[in-house]
Design a protein around this motif. Structure first.
Motif, PDB file in Angstrom:
ATOM      1  N   GLN A 229      -6.956   9.210   2.843  1.00 31.49           N
ATOM      2  CA  GLN A 229      -7.375   8.606   4.096  1.00 31.49           C
ATOM      3  C   GLN A 229      -7.017   7.127   4.130  1.00 31.49           C
ATOM      4  N   TYR A 230      -6.906   6.588   5.353  1.00 26.37           N
ATOM      5  CA  TYR A 230      -6.869   5.143   5.548  1.00 26.37           C
ATOM      6  C   TYR A 230      -8.306   4.639   5.614  1.00 26.37           C
ATOM      7  N   ASP A 251      -6.500   5.270   0.739  1.00 24.43           N
ATOM      8  CA  ASP A 251      -7.079   5.902  -0.443  1.00 24.43           C
ATOM      9  C   ASP A 251      -6.156   7.015  -0.926  1.00 24.43           C
ATOM     10  N   PRO A 252      -5.891   7.064  -2.221  1.00 27.96           N
ATOM     11  CA  PRO A 252      -5.013   8.111  -2.747  1.00 27.96           C
ATOM     12  C   PRO A 252      -5.716   9.458  -2.772  1.00 27.96           C
ATOM     13  N   PHE A 260     -11.213   6.403 -10.626  1.00 24.85           N
ATOM     14  CA  PHE A 260      -9.821   6.560 -10.213  1.00 24.85           C
ATOM     15  C   PHE A 260      -9.022   5.454 -10.899  1.00 24.85           C
ATOM     16  N   LEU A 261      -7.965   5.855 -11.579  1.00 26.37           N
ATOM     17  CA  LEU A 261      -7.231   4.953 -12.461  1.00 26.37           C
ATOM     18  C   LEU A 261      -5.808   4.762 -11.957  1.00 26.37           C
ATOM     19  N   ALA A 263      -4.392   3.518  -9.312  1.00 26.69           N
ATOM     20  CA  ALA A 263      -4.122   4.020  -7.967  1.00 26.69           C
ATOM     21  C   ALA A 263      -3.279   3.019  -7.182  1.00 26.69           C
ATOM     22  N   ASN A 264      -2.378   3.540  -6.356  1.00 29.29           N
ATOM     23  CA  ASN A 264      -1.605   2.728  -5.421  1.00 29.29           C
ATOM     24  C   ASN A 264      -2.282   2.826  -4.060  1.00 29.29           C
ATOM     25  N   PHE A 265      -2.851   1.729  -3.580  1.00 27.04           N
ATOM     26  CA  PHE A 265      -3.622   1.760  -2.346  1.00 27.04           C
ATOM     27  C   PHE A 265      -2.783   1.429  -1.105  1.00 27.04           C
ATOM     28  N   LYS A 266      -1.502   1.188  -1.241  1.00 28.17           N
ATOM     29  CA  LYS A 266      -0.549   1.082  -0.130  1.00 28.17           C
ATOM     30  C   LYS A 266      -1.074   0.197   0.999  1.00 28.17           C
TER      31      LYS A 266
END
Length: 312
Positions: A229-230, A251-252, A260-261, A263-266
């Motif tokens: 989700q955004y 959110d990945p 959560f390890l 993570a790329n949150f873009k």
């Protein structure tokens, strides 16, 4: 959240200049936060006071903190999470503790304010600059922070902020994105995706600190994942020409599976998703882009660019 370099905080920031903006070495006299290296310890255990919930505790231990502040340990706020948001190996009793080698930007609240002021003073030149954004200046917070539980003047720098509104406050932004002309497009798929809404904090230039006022989320359809989700954390701020600022990220897929390890949150992608909503005929609000420079090697998906929304 992985390791981004080797050596002490003094070596990374003083000698090779590779530290995040607005940081300095352990012995700095500029009253800036440090880029400390150490171990981030995640501990997840059943909550004895609430069946079906787990306690999520985190501590960061670093010799750099000991050298700078006399205490090697930074303790985060403990949160409670439902069992559905805990990794399966934790629920099965196979594991309760995770340890990462990582770096964190940690300092007093005043040091973090000093850092934000320094970043504003070094705002990039030559980038895309709106012609009519006098209010987007050094009063506007640049990051949100994870706050220590037992010493409110110590903070861990979190994600960079990346959106600001001239005339909309947090509740009107939320109402419009969830119930306005967009027809409720910005809604989580189910309540479970919205349970873990951890508070974050921004520093205000008058010395105050405040937590986020509200959240806005939009589920991203995915055949293999129901939790992508955004997510925007929104903060009302007391400035004449800025009503609210926000931190938008995506959110990945495994978001909420504690911990959560890596993570790329873009962040840039999320900012563009917010721009897409407001620019898609859902309001009379325009947007401009401006390069602020509040980058972070921990959040490499943020280019330093903000979206600023103003009325026609």
């Amino acid at each position: 959240m992985g390791v981004g370099g080797v050596g002490s905080a003094r070596e990374r920031t003083d000698n090779d200049g590779s530290g995040p903006p607005g940081t300095a070495g352990v012995a700095n006299e500029e009253r800036l936060p440090i880029h400390a290296e150490g171990k981030l310890i995640h501990k997840i255990t059943p909550n004895p006071d609430s069946e079906g919930e787990y306690r999520y505790e985190r501590t960061f231990k670093s010799p750099d903190l000991a050298e700078r502040y006399g205490d090697p340990t930074f303790t985060y706020e403990t949160i409670s999470v439902p069992k559905e948001q805990v990794r399966e190996e934790v629920r099965n009793g196979e594991r309760s503790t995770y340890v990462q080698r990582t770096q964190q930007v940690i300092g007093t609240a005043q040091e973090q304010r000093n850092a934000e002021r320094e970043i504003w003073n070094k705002k990039p030149e030559g980038g895309v600059q709106p012609q009519h954004i006098p209010p987007l200046d050094g009063n506007v917070p640049l990051y949100h922070y994870k706050k220590e539980s037992d010493a409110e003047d110590m903070q861990n720098r979190g994600a960079p902020l990346n959106v600001a509104w001239e005339t909309e406050d947090s509740q009107s932004i939320k109402n419009h994105m969830e119930n306005g002309n967009g027809g409720g497009r910005w809604l989580p798929a189910s309540p479970i995706t919205a349970i873990i809404r951890q508070n974050r904090y921004v520093n205000l230039p008058d010395g105050g600190t405040k937590s986020n006022d509200t959240h806005v989320m939009r589920w991203v359809p995915n055949a293999l994942c129901t939790t992508k989700q955004y997510h925007i954390r929104l903060y009302d701020v007391p400035f004449d020409d800025i009503k609210a600022v926000g931190q938008a990220h995506r959110d990945p897929c495994d978001h909420g599976k504690i911990p959560f390890l890596d993570a790329n949150f873009k962040l840039d992608k999320a900012r563009e998703a917010v721009v897409g909503f407001w620019g898609d005929g859902h309001s009379n609000i325009n947007h401009e882009s401006t390069d602020i420079g509040n980058t972070s090697n921990k959040f490499g998906s943020h280019s330093g660019t903000w979206a600023y929304f103003d009325e026609d």
